[in-house]
Design an enzyme around this catalytic site. Structure first.
Site, PDB file in Angstrom:
ATOM      1  CE  LYS A  14      -1.923   0.766   3.954  1.00  0.00           C
ATOM      2  NZ  LYS A  14      -1.589   1.824   4.584  1.00  0.00           N
ATOM      3  NE  ARG A  89      -4.602   2.852  10.231  1.00  0.00           N
ATOM      4  CZ  ARG A  89      -3.515   2.113  10.603  1.00  0.00           C
ATOM      5  NH1 ARG A  89      -3.256   1.840  11.714  1.00  0.00           N
ATOM      6  NH2 ARG A  89      -2.222   2.179   9.741  1.00  0.00           N
ATOM      7  NE  ARG A 128       7.463  -7.202   4.190  1.00  0.00           N
ATOM      8  CZ  ARG A 128       6.216  -6.462   4.170  1.00  0.00           C
ATOM      9  NH1 ARG A 128       6.224  -5.661   3.053  1.00  0.00           N
ATOM     10  NH2 ARG A 128       5.240  -6.368   5.012  1.00  0.00           N
ATOM     11  NE  ARG A 134      10.645  -8.665  11.476  1.00  0.00           N
ATOM     12  CZ  ARG A 134       9.809  -7.723  11.631  1.00  0.00           C
ATOM     13  NH1 ARG A 134       9.600  -6.422  10.873  1.00  0.00           N
ATOM     14  NH2 ARG A 134       8.768  -7.934  12.301  1.00  0.00           N
ATOM     15  NE  ARG A 145       1.907  -7.589  10.845  1.00  0.00           N
ATOM     16  CZ  ARG A 145       2.900  -7.543  10.394  1.00  0.00           C
ATOM     17  NH1 ARG A 145       3.758  -8.766  10.309  1.00  0.00           N
ATOM     18  NH2 ARG A 145       3.373  -6.759   9.328  1.00  0.00           N
TER      19      ARG A 145
END
Ligand code: ADP
Length: 192
Positions: A14, A89, A128, A134, A145
């Site tokens: 986005k 939001r 990613r 990570r 999420r």
């Protein structure tokens, strides 16, 4: 003058799309997350207040958020229009923005919603996470999420859908093609 909103789940690209779309329409891309982080960095009063919530991953209260957006929209570059990213939001923010813009007789032109299927989002985010080395970005956390995003935005999406200004753009595939599709959708909405 073009006034737009962009929405999209985590991993949908986005932010990148916002930059390219805003550039095409010669309007500023205004991200509330970036604005808040700038206030925190500059140690403003608003930043001190907002930081308390951001540190815990919670929404900053609507009043503070709306005041900040309102102030940002008064800046000269926003005279040409804007692309809001990360706002509204909540339904209260949808209503506040409506009040703000109707006072200026500047209605929204369109709300872009990038749609990407969950499997692709999970795959992208896992890729990613691996590239960045990570280990906390596990599939279950990513799923959570995505779930939160859906819960958070469902009411906002439906508010704009009812107003007839929601444009759903397929956000899977090539970055440039997605930008082109989003621009084409906005342009066809603008010309009615
Ligand atoms: P994320 O997409 O991970 O939530 P953002 O950069 O969009 O990241 O936002 C960072 C933080 O800023 C959020 O966690 C929240 O505390 C605050 N924030 C951003 N936009 C809003 C908003 N519209 N309303 C309330 N809080 C917001």
């Amino acid at each position: 003058m073009t006034r737009l909103i962009i929405m999209g789940p985590p991993g949908s690209g986005k932010g990148t799309q916002a930059e390219h779309i805003a550039h095409h329409f010669a309007i500023p891309a205004i991200s509330t997350g970036d604005l808040f982080r700038a206030h925190v960095r500059d140690k403003t009063t608003l930043g001190a207040e907002a930081g308390k919530y951001m540190d815990h991953g919670e929404f900053v209260p609507d009043g503070i958020t709306t005041a900040m957006v309102s102030q940002r929209l008064e800046e000269p570059d926003a005279g040409a229009g804007f692309l809001l990213d990360g706002f509204p939001r909540t339904v209260a923010q949808v209503d506040a923005l409506e009040d703000l813009l109707s006072a200026k007789q500047q209605p929204l032109d369109a709300v872009l919603a990038l749609s990407v299927d969950d499997d692709e989002l999970v795959a992208r985010m896992l890729r990613r996470a691996q590239e960045q080395g990570r280990s906390d970005d596990t599939e279950s956390v990513i799923q959570r999420r995505l779930e939160l995003y859906r819960d958070e935005t469902a009411a906002v999406v439906s508010a704009y859908s009812k107003r007839g200004i929601l444009l759903i753009v397929d956000g899977s595939g090539d970055r440039e093609q997605i930008t082109a599709k989003a621009i084409a959708a906005v342009e066809s909405a603008l010309t009615g």
